[in-house]
Scaffold this active site. Structure first.
Site, short mmCIF file in Angstrom:
data_model
loop_
_atom_site.label_atom_id
_atom_site.label_comp_id
_atom_site.label_asym_id
_atom_site.label_seq_id
_atom_site.Cartn_x
_atom_site.Cartn_y
_atom_site.Cartn_z
N ASP A 1 6.46 9.83 -6.17
CA ASP A 1 7.89 9.96 -6.47
C ASP A 1 8.48 8.79 -7.26
O ASP A 1 9.67 8.79 -7.58
CB ASP A 1 8.69 10.15 -5.16
N GLU B 1 1.39 -3.15 2.66
CA GLU B 1 1.01 -3.83 1.42
C GLU B 1 0.53 -5.23 1.74
O GLU B 1 -0.53 -5.66 1.29
CB GLU B 1 2.20 -3.91 0.47
C1 UGA Z 1 7.72 3.24 0.93
C2 UGA Z 1 6.60 2.62 0.10
O1 UGA Z 1 7.00 2.54 -1.26
C3 UGA Z 1 5.36 3.47 0.23
O2 UGA Z 1 4.34 2.98 -0.61
C4 UGA Z 1 4.93 3.49 1.68
O3 UGA Z 1 3.80 4.31 1.86
C5 UGA Z 1 6.07 4.05 2.51
O4 UGA Z 1 7.29 3.33 2.26
C6 UGA Z 1 5.75 4.01 4.00
O5 UGA Z 1 6.69 4.02 4.78
O6 UGA Z 1 4.58 4.01 4.36
P1 UGA Z 1 8.82 5.73 0.62
O7 UGA Z 1 9.51 6.14 -0.64
O8 UGA Z 1 9.63 5.47 1.84
O9 UGA Z 1 7.91 4.49 0.28
O10 UGA Z 1 7.64 6.77 1.01
P2 UGA Z 1 7.27 8.17 0.40
O11 UGA Z 1 7.48 8.17 -1.07
O12 UGA Z 1 7.90 9.24 1.20
O13 UGA Z 1 5.69 8.21 0.68
C7 UGA Z 1 4.78 7.39 -0.02
C8 UGA Z 1 3.64 8.23 -0.55
O14 UGA Z 1 2.97 8.86 0.53
C9 UGA Z 1 4.07 9.33 -1.50
O15 UGA Z 1 3.15 9.43 -2.57
C10 UGA Z 1 4.05 10.58 -0.64
O16 UGA Z 1 3.76 11.77 -1.36
C11 UGA Z 1 2.94 10.26 0.36
N1 UGA Z 1 3.15 10.89 1.68
C12 UGA Z 1 4.34 10.79 2.31
C13 UGA Z 1 2.10 11.59 2.27
O17 UGA Z 1 1.01 11.68 1.69
N2 UGA Z 1 2.30 12.16 3.50
C14 UGA Z 1 3.50 12.11 4.14
O18 UGA Z 1 3.63 12.67 5.26
C15 UGA Z 1 4.55 11.41 3.55
MN MN Z 2 8.66 7.02 -2.30
#
Ligand code: UGA
Ligand code: MN
Length: 323
Positions: A187, A273
Protein backbone atom coordinates in the site's frame (compact mmCIF):
# COMPACT_ATOMS: atom_id res chain seq x y z
CA UNK A 1 4.49 13.58 -83.90
CA UNK A 2 2.55 11.17 -81.74
CA UNK A 3 4.70 8.21 -82.75
CA UNK A 4 7.92 10.14 -81.95
CA UNK A 5 6.64 10.86 -78.47
CA UNK A 6 5.68 7.21 -78.01
CA UNK A 7 9.06 5.90 -79.12
CA UNK A 8 10.86 8.39 -76.77
CA UNK A 9 8.64 7.24 -73.91
CA UNK A 10 9.47 3.59 -74.55
CA UNK A 11 13.20 4.33 -74.72
CA UNK A 12 13.03 6.19 -71.38
CA UNK A 13 10.68 3.73 -69.62
CA UNK A 14 13.31 1.09 -68.65
CA UNK A 15 15.57 3.82 -67.24
CA UNK A 16 12.74 5.29 -65.21
CA UNK A 17 11.96 1.81 -63.85
CA UNK A 18 15.63 1.19 -62.96
CA UNK A 19 15.81 4.51 -61.06
CA UNK A 20 12.59 3.72 -59.16
CA UNK A 21 13.84 0.22 -58.20
CA UNK A 22 17.19 1.59 -57.03
CA UNK A 23 15.56 4.28 -54.91
CA UNK A 24 13.28 1.68 -53.35
CA UNK A 25 16.12 -0.74 -52.54
CA UNK A 26 18.17 2.05 -51.02
CA UNK A 27 15.49 3.16 -48.58
CA UNK A 28 14.94 -0.42 -47.40
CA UNK A 29 18.59 -1.07 -46.66
CA UNK A 30 19.41 -0.07 -43.08
CA UNK A 31 22.16 2.50 -43.10
CA UNK A 32 25.26 1.15 -41.39
CA UNK A 33 25.54 3.00 -38.10
CA UNK A 34 28.63 5.20 -38.00
CA UNK A 35 28.61 5.35 -34.24
CA UNK A 36 26.42 3.00 -32.24
CA UNK A 37 23.19 4.73 -31.33
CA UNK A 38 22.59 4.95 -27.60
CA UNK A 39 19.87 2.56 -26.59
CA UNK A 40 17.01 4.60 -25.26
CA UNK A 41 14.30 3.13 -23.16
CA UNK A 42 11.78 5.10 -21.15
CA UNK A 43 11.33 2.04 -18.95
CA UNK A 44 14.89 1.70 -17.75
CA UNK A 45 15.88 3.32 -14.52
CA UNK A 46 19.37 1.93 -14.35
CA UNK A 47 20.63 4.52 -16.84
CA UNK A 48 20.10 3.28 -20.37
CA UNK A 49 19.35 -0.29 -19.36
CA UNK A 50 17.08 -2.25 -21.63
CA UNK A 51 13.44 -2.73 -20.82
CA UNK A 52 12.83 -6.10 -19.27
CA UNK A 53 10.99 -8.31 -21.70
CA UNK A 54 7.38 -8.91 -20.84
CA UNK A 55 6.59 -12.43 -19.79
CA UNK A 56 3.71 -12.47 -22.18
CA UNK A 57 3.26 -10.51 -25.35
CA UNK A 58 6.95 -9.64 -25.32
CA UNK A 59 9.00 -9.16 -28.47
CA UNK A 60 8.35 -11.95 -30.98
CA UNK A 61 11.53 -13.95 -31.50
CA UNK A 62 11.12 -14.46 -35.23
CA UNK A 63 10.64 -10.76 -35.75
CA UNK A 64 14.19 -10.14 -34.61
CA UNK A 65 15.66 -12.52 -37.19
CA UNK A 66 17.18 -11.05 -40.27
CA UNK A 67 17.60 -7.74 -38.53
CA UNK A 68 21.09 -8.34 -37.29
CA UNK A 69 22.44 -5.06 -38.52
CA UNK A 70 20.21 -3.16 -36.12
CA UNK A 71 22.26 -1.86 -33.18
CA UNK A 72 21.68 -4.14 -30.23
CA UNK A 73 21.42 -2.84 -26.67
CA UNK A 74 24.78 -3.04 -24.96
CA UNK A 75 24.88 -5.75 -22.29
CA UNK A 76 24.57 -4.27 -18.83
CA UNK A 77 27.66 -4.41 -16.63
CA UNK A 78 25.81 -6.60 -14.12
CA UNK A 79 23.20 -4.33 -12.71
CA UNK A 80 22.39 -5.65 -9.20
CA UNK A 81 18.95 -7.25 -9.11
CA UNK A 82 16.48 -5.57 -6.81
CA UNK A 83 14.37 -8.14 -4.96
CA UNK A 84 11.15 -6.60 -3.67
CA UNK A 85 9.38 -8.71 -1.04
CA UNK A 86 5.70 -7.77 -0.84
CA UNK A 87 3.36 -9.35 1.71
CA UNK A 88 -0.24 -9.12 0.56
CA UNK A 89 -3.64 -10.31 1.76
CA UNK A 90 -7.13 -10.62 0.36
CA UNK A 91 -9.37 -7.57 0.77
CA UNK A 92 -11.52 -5.40 -1.52
CA UNK A 93 -8.64 -3.09 -2.49
CA UNK A 94 -6.01 -5.79 -3.02
CA UNK A 95 -6.04 -5.82 -6.82
CA UNK A 96 -6.01 -2.02 -6.96
CA UNK A 97 -2.96 -1.90 -4.66
CA UNK A 98 -1.13 -4.57 -6.64
CA UNK A 99 -1.92 -2.77 -9.89
CA UNK A 100 -0.36 0.46 -8.62
CA UNK A 101 2.67 -1.43 -7.39
CA UNK A 102 3.17 -3.34 -10.65
CA UNK A 103 2.87 -0.11 -12.63
CA UNK A 104 5.78 1.24 -10.62
CA UNK A 105 7.90 -1.91 -10.64
CA UNK A 106 7.49 -2.34 -14.40
CA UNK A 107 9.51 0.82 -14.88
CA UNK A 108 12.46 -0.45 -12.87
CA UNK A 109 15.20 -2.37 -14.66
CA UNK A 110 16.27 -5.73 -13.25
CA UNK A 111 13.65 -6.02 -10.53
CA UNK A 112 12.37 -9.34 -9.23
CA UNK A 113 9.08 -9.20 -7.38
CA UNK A 114 8.55 -11.72 -4.58
CA UNK A 115 4.87 -11.54 -3.82
CA UNK A 116 3.87 -13.47 -0.69
CA UNK A 117 0.20 -14.05 -0.04
CA UNK A 118 -1.03 -14.24 3.51
CA UNK A 119 -3.17 -17.26 2.65
CA UNK A 120 -3.32 -21.04 2.88
CA UNK A 121 -3.01 -21.30 -0.91
CA UNK A 122 -2.17 -19.09 -3.85
CA UNK A 123 -5.33 -17.26 -4.87
CA UNK A 124 -6.61 -17.22 -8.42
CA UNK A 125 -6.85 -13.45 -8.37
CA UNK A 126 -3.16 -12.95 -7.54
CA UNK A 127 -2.01 -15.80 -9.83
CA UNK A 128 -3.88 -14.31 -12.79
CA UNK A 129 -2.67 -10.85 -11.92
CA UNK A 130 1.00 -11.87 -11.75
CA UNK A 131 0.81 -13.84 -14.98
CA UNK A 132 -0.20 -10.68 -16.79
CA UNK A 133 1.94 -8.23 -14.82
CA UNK A 134 4.91 -8.35 -17.19
CA UNK A 135 7.41 -8.65 -14.36
CA UNK A 136 9.91 -11.29 -13.32
CA UNK A 137 8.27 -12.61 -10.20
CA UNK A 138 7.92 -15.37 -7.65
CA UNK A 139 4.56 -16.15 -6.10
CA UNK A 140 4.65 -17.57 -2.58
CA UNK A 141 2.08 -18.02 0.13
CA UNK A 142 1.99 -18.68 3.85
CA UNK A 143 -0.92 -18.04 6.20
CA UNK A 144 -0.51 -15.99 9.35
CA UNK A 145 -1.54 -18.28 12.24
CA UNK A 146 -4.98 -17.28 13.56
CA UNK A 147 -3.61 -16.40 17.01
CA UNK A 148 -1.47 -13.66 15.46
CA UNK A 149 -4.28 -12.07 13.46
CA UNK A 150 -5.17 -9.56 16.12
CA UNK A 151 -5.03 -5.77 16.21
CA UNK A 152 -1.91 -4.58 17.93
CA UNK A 153 0.22 -7.49 16.77
CA UNK A 154 2.83 -7.14 14.02
CA UNK A 155 1.67 -8.00 10.51
CA UNK A 156 3.28 -9.95 7.69
CA UNK A 157 6.04 -11.57 9.79
CA UNK A 158 5.61 -15.04 8.27
CA UNK A 159 5.29 -13.64 4.74
CA UNK A 160 8.53 -11.61 4.87
CA UNK A 161 10.32 -14.63 6.34
CA UNK A 162 9.01 -16.79 3.49
CA UNK A 163 10.51 -14.28 1.04
CA UNK A 164 13.85 -14.39 2.87
CA UNK A 165 13.81 -18.21 2.87
CA UNK A 166 13.15 -18.28 -0.87
CA UNK A 167 16.05 -15.92 -1.55
CA UNK A 168 18.45 -17.98 0.57
CA UNK A 169 17.30 -21.22 -1.01
CA UNK A 170 17.66 -19.83 -4.52
CA UNK A 171 21.21 -18.66 -3.93
CA UNK A 172 22.44 -21.49 -1.73
CA UNK A 173 24.58 -23.23 -4.33
CA UNK A 174 25.70 -20.50 -6.65
CA UNK A 175 28.03 -17.64 -5.85
CA UNK A 176 25.80 -14.73 -4.94
CA UNK A 177 25.02 -12.47 -7.87
CA UNK A 178 24.89 -8.80 -6.94
CA UNK A 179 21.49 -8.11 -5.47
CA UNK A 180 19.59 -5.83 -3.13
CA UNK A 181 16.54 -6.73 -1.08
CA UNK A 182 13.88 -4.44 0.23
CA UNK A 183 10.46 -4.88 1.80
CA UNK A 184 7.78 -3.24 -0.29
CA UNK A 185 4.41 -3.23 1.45
CA UNK A 186 1.58 -3.29 -1.07
CA UNK A 187 0.00 0.00 0.00
CA UNK A 188 3.00 2.37 0.02
CA UNK A 189 3.97 4.82 -2.72
CA UNK A 190 7.41 4.46 -4.30
CA UNK A 191 9.21 6.98 -6.50
CA UNK A 192 11.40 5.59 -9.27
CA UNK A 193 14.37 7.50 -7.85
CA UNK A 194 14.22 5.29 -4.77
CA UNK A 195 15.30 2.28 -6.81
CA UNK A 196 18.30 4.13 -8.23
CA UNK A 197 19.32 4.99 -4.69
CA UNK A 198 18.94 1.53 -3.20
CA UNK A 199 20.63 -0.24 -6.13
CA UNK A 200 24.08 0.83 -4.87
CA UNK A 201 23.55 -0.62 -1.38
CA UNK A 202 26.77 -2.30 -0.21
CA UNK A 203 25.48 -3.70 3.09
CA UNK A 204 22.45 -1.90 4.54
CA UNK A 205 21.21 1.44 3.27
CA UNK A 206 18.65 3.80 4.82
CA UNK A 207 16.58 6.84 3.77
CA UNK A 208 13.61 8.93 4.96
CA UNK A 209 10.01 7.73 4.80
CA UNK A 210 7.12 10.16 4.33
CA UNK A 211 3.78 10.17 6.20
CA UNK A 212 4.74 7.83 9.00
CA UNK A 213 5.00 7.66 12.77
CA UNK A 214 2.46 10.45 13.24
CA UNK A 215 4.70 12.91 11.40
CA UNK A 216 5.09 14.22 7.86
CA UNK A 217 8.23 12.17 7.67
CA UNK A 218 10.79 10.23 9.68
CA UNK A 219 14.46 10.18 8.79
CA UNK A 220 17.86 9.00 9.91
CA UNK A 221 19.97 11.94 11.14
CA UNK A 222 23.28 12.07 9.31
CA UNK A 223 26.55 13.73 10.24
CA UNK A 224 29.68 13.46 8.12
CA UNK A 225 28.07 10.74 6.04
CA UNK A 226 27.18 8.58 9.06
CA UNK A 227 23.85 7.91 10.78
CA UNK A 228 24.01 9.43 14.27
CA UNK A 229 20.35 9.33 15.34
CA UNK A 230 16.74 9.38 14.26
CA UNK A 231 14.17 12.09 13.62
CA UNK A 232 10.99 10.34 14.67
CA UNK A 233 7.82 11.03 16.60
CA UNK A 234 7.46 7.54 17.94
CA UNK A 235 9.75 5.55 20.23
CA UNK A 236 13.00 7.27 19.44
CA UNK A 237 14.60 4.75 21.83
CA UNK A 238 14.43 2.02 19.16
CA UNK A 239 17.99 1.07 18.12
CA UNK A 240 16.87 1.51 14.51
CA UNK A 241 13.91 3.90 14.60
CA UNK A 242 12.91 3.23 11.01
CA UNK A 243 9.91 1.95 9.06
CA UNK A 244 10.00 -1.16 6.88
CA UNK A 245 9.97 1.11 3.81
CA UNK A 246 13.12 2.93 4.93
CA UNK A 247 15.92 0.46 4.29
CA UNK A 248 17.46 -2.03 1.85
CA UNK A 249 19.88 -4.90 2.45
CA UNK A 250 22.40 -6.41 0.06
CA UNK A 251 21.82 -10.02 -0.93
CA UNK A 252 25.29 -10.81 0.36
CA UNK A 253 24.33 -9.67 3.88
CA UNK A 254 21.14 -11.75 3.75
CA UNK A 255 23.13 -14.83 2.74
CA UNK A 256 25.92 -14.36 5.25
CA UNK A 257 23.40 -13.99 8.10
CA UNK A 258 21.28 -17.06 7.41
CA UNK A 259 19.52 -16.90 10.77
CA UNK A 260 18.33 -13.30 10.53
CA UNK A 261 14.52 -13.35 10.38
CA UNK A 262 11.52 -11.40 11.63
CA UNK A 263 10.52 -12.66 15.05
CA UNK A 264 7.11 -13.01 16.62
CA UNK A 265 8.35 -13.61 20.12
CA UNK A 266 8.97 -10.42 22.02
CA UNK A 267 8.38 -8.23 19.02
CA UNK A 268 5.83 -5.43 19.28
CA UNK A 269 4.40 -3.66 16.24
CA UNK A 270 6.84 -1.06 15.11
CA UNK A 271 9.77 -2.99 16.57
CA UNK A 272 10.04 -5.59 13.81
CA UNK A 273 12.32 -3.45 11.66
CA UNK A 274 14.64 -2.64 14.54
CA UNK A 275 14.76 -6.25 15.76
CA UNK A 276 15.58 -7.46 12.26
CA UNK A 277 18.27 -4.85 11.55
CA UNK A 278 19.95 -5.55 14.92
CA UNK A 279 20.69 -9.07 13.66
CA UNK A 280 22.54 -7.96 10.53
CA UNK A 281 24.17 -4.57 11.06
CA UNK A 282 25.07 -1.70 13.38
CA UNK A 283 23.98 1.94 13.26
CA UNK A 284 27.58 3.01 12.44
CA UNK A 285 27.59 0.75 9.40
CA UNK A 286 24.42 2.16 7.78
CA UNK A 287 24.74 3.80 4.37
CA UNK A 288 22.64 6.97 4.13
CA UNK A 289 20.91 7.44 0.76
CA UNK A 290 18.64 10.13 -0.73
CA UNK A 291 21.10 13.00 -0.37
CA UNK A 292 22.22 12.19 3.16
CA UNK A 293 18.64 11.31 4.12
CA UNK A 294 17.19 14.70 3.21
CA UNK A 295 14.83 13.57 0.43
CA UNK A 296 11.56 11.68 0.79
CA UNK A 297 11.33 9.09 -2.01
CA UNK A 298 8.82 6.71 -0.42
CA UNK A 299 5.56 7.39 1.39
CA UNK A 300 3.85 5.21 3.95
CA UNK A 301 0.45 5.82 2.38
CA UNK A 302 -2.50 3.85 3.72
CA UNK A 303 -5.58 3.11 1.75
CA UNK A 304 -8.88 4.09 3.29
CA UNK A 305 -11.14 1.20 4.19
CA UNK A 306 -13.58 0.93 1.34
CA UNK A 307 -17.28 1.58 1.87
CA UNK A 308 -19.30 -1.45 0.76
CA UNK A 309 -22.49 -0.52 2.63
CA UNK A 310 -24.61 -0.94 -0.49
CA UNK A 311 -23.14 -4.24 -1.58
CA UNK A 312 -25.99 -6.78 -1.87
CA UNK A 313 -25.86 -9.86 0.34
CA UNK A 314 -26.33 -12.22 -2.59
CA UNK A 315 -24.95 -11.87 -6.07
CA UNK A 316 -27.46 -9.79 -8.08
CA UNK A 317 -25.56 -8.82 -11.20
CA UNK A 318 -25.88 -10.88 -14.39
CA UNK A 319 -22.11 -11.30 -14.64
CA UNK A 320 -19.40 -12.18 -12.15
CA UNK A 321 -16.65 -9.58 -12.14
CA UNK A 322 -13.26 -9.71 -10.47
CA UNK A 323 -12.48 -6.43 -8.73
C1 UGA B 1 3.25 -0.65 9.43
C2 UGA B 1 4.59 -0.94 8.76
O1 UGA B 1 4.83 0.00 7.72
C3 UGA B 1 4.56 -2.34 8.19
O2 UGA B 1 5.74 -2.61 7.48
C4 UGA B 1 4.35 -3.32 9.33
O3 UGA B 1 4.27 -4.65 8.84
C5 UGA B 1 3.05 -2.98 10.03
O4 UGA B 1 3.02 -1.60 10.43
C6 UGA B 1 2.82 -3.87 11.25
O5 UGA B 1 2.08 -3.45 12.13
O6 UGA B 1 3.36 -4.97 11.30
P1 UGA B 1 0.78 -0.62 8.24
O7 UGA B 1 0.44 0.32 7.13
O8 UGA B 1 0.19 -0.39 9.59
O9 UGA B 1 2.35 -0.71 8.33
O10 UGA B 1 0.49 -2.15 7.83
P2 UGA B 1 -0.24 -2.75 6.57
O11 UGA B 1 0.08 -1.94 5.36
O12 UGA B 1 -1.65 -3.02 6.89
O13 UGA B 1 0.51 -4.16 6.43
C7 UGA B 1 1.86 -4.27 6.02
C8 UGA B 1 1.97 -5.30 4.91
O14 UGA B 1 1.52 -6.56 5.39
C9 UGA B 1 1.15 -4.98 3.68
O15 UGA B 1 1.87 -5.31 2.51
C10 UGA B 1 -0.08 -5.87 3.82
O16 UGA B 1 -0.65 -6.27 2.59
C11 UGA B 1 0.49 -7.07 4.58
N1 UGA B 1 -0.51 -7.72 5.46
C12 UGA B 1 -1.26 -6.99 6.31
C13 UGA B 1 -0.66 -9.10 5.40
O17 UGA B 1 0.04 -9.77 4.61
N2 UGA B 1 -1.57 -9.70 6.23
C14 UGA B 1 -2.37 -8.99 7.08
O18 UGA B 1 -3.20 -9.59 7.79
C15 UGA B 1 -2.21 -7.61 7.13
MN1 MN C 1 0.70 0.00 5.11
Amino acid sequence: MKSVLFSRFFILLPWILIVIIMLDVDTRRPAPPLTPRPYFSPYAVGRGGPRLPLRRGGPVRGAEKGNESRPQPQPQPQLPTIYAITPTYSRPVQKAELTRLANTFRQVAQLHWILVEDAAARSELVSRFLARAGLPSTHLHVPTPRRYKRPGLPRATEQRNAGLAWLRQRHQHQRAQPGVLFFADDDNTYSLELFQEMRTTRKVSVWPVGLVGGRRYERPLVENGKVVGWYTGWRADRPFAIDMAGFAVSLQVILSNPKAVFKRRGSQPGMQESDFLKQITTVEELEPKANNCTKVLVWHTRTEKVNLANEPKYHLDTVKIEV
